[in-house]
Structure formats: structure tokens, C-alpha cells
Motif scaffolding. Structure first.
Motif, short mmCIF file in Angstrom:
data_model
loop_
_atom_site.label_atom_id
_atom_site.label_comp_id
_atom_site.label_asym_id
_atom_site.label_seq_id
_atom_site.Cartn_x
_atom_site.Cartn_y
_atom_site.Cartn_z
N ILE A 127 0.84 -1.20 0.00
CA ILE A 127 0.00 0.00 0.00
C ILE A 127 0.87 1.25 0.00
N SER A 128 1.90 1.27 0.83
CA SER A 128 2.79 2.42 0.90
C SER A 128 3.51 2.66 -0.41
N SER A 129 4.02 1.61 -1.02
CA SER A 129 4.74 1.78 -2.29
C SER A 129 3.78 2.17 -3.41
N PHE A 130 2.54 1.67 -3.36
CA PHE A 130 1.55 2.10 -4.33
C PHE A 130 1.28 3.60 -4.18
N LEU A 131 1.17 4.06 -2.94
CA LEU A 131 0.95 5.49 -2.71
C LEU A 131 2.10 6.33 -3.26
N LEU A 132 3.34 5.88 -3.04
CA LEU A 132 4.47 6.62 -3.58
C LEU A 132 4.46 6.63 -5.11
N LEU A 133 4.11 5.52 -5.71
CA LEU A 133 3.97 5.48 -7.17
C LEU A 133 2.89 6.45 -7.64
N TYR A 134 1.77 6.44 -6.95
CA TYR A 134 0.67 7.35 -7.27
C TYR A 134 1.12 8.81 -7.12
N PHE A 135 1.80 9.12 -6.03
CA PHE A 135 2.30 10.48 -5.82
C PHE A 135 3.29 10.87 -6.90
N LYS A 136 4.17 9.95 -7.27
CA LYS A 136 5.17 10.23 -8.30
C LYS A 136 4.49 10.59 -9.61
#
Length: 87
Positions: free
Chosen positions: A72-81
Motif C-alpha cells: 500500500i505504501s509503495s503504491f501510494l508513492l507510485l501514485y504520488f510520483k
């Protein structure tokens, strides 16, 4: 003996997952993901998916717990990127 192993696994899961969360929070608050590498995030995300699948296959609660949260955290960072691109 298995409880001892699983305790160490959960401790590692909590520590490594917690270490990742400040980056997610900082990126969300600043709306700046320019210092994050997109290829690294994609490779990391795929790796976490693989670790999660592995954890499910070997029925390891600590691996499933840690990698679910990190996914979930890495998905959020991908989304933010992808969302917080500077014009």
C-alpha cells in the motif's frame, strides 16, 4: 520454536515497514515526489508483490502483514510520483 521465529519475523516486519512510512508521509505533505526515482518505485512495487505472494504461499503471517502494508505504501508513492509532477 515456530513462535520464536514468527516473533522475529513480526519484529522485522514492523521495523522495516515503519521505516518506509515517513517517506510516504513527507511526499504526501509536500506534494513533491521529484526526488523519487520512477524505475526504482516500479521495481520495488513488483518486488513487494512477489514477496507478498511468497508470504501467502508459505503461510507466513509476518511476511503477509509487512508486505501488505508496504505494498500500500509503495503504491501510494507510485501514485504520488505520477500525480505530483511539476509542470
Amino acid at each position: 520454536m515456530d513462535n520464536y521465529k514468527e516473533f522475529i519475523g513480526f519484529l522485522a516486519a514492523v521495523l522495516t515497514t515503519a521505516a518506509f512510512l515517513p517517506q510516504v508521509y513527507k511526499t504526501w505533505k509536500t506534494k513533491d515526489a521529484s526526488s523519487l526515482s520512477l524505475p526504482m518505485l516500479v521495481i520495488f512495487f513488483i518486488g513487494i508483490v512477489c514477496w507478498l505472494i511468497y508470504g501467502v504461499l508459505i503461510d507466513s503471517p509476518s511476511m503477509i502483514f509487512a508486505n501488505s502494508i508496504t505494498l500500500i505504501s509503495s503504491f501510494l508513492l507510485l501514485y504520488f510520483k505520477l500525480t505530483y509532477k511539476k509542470p
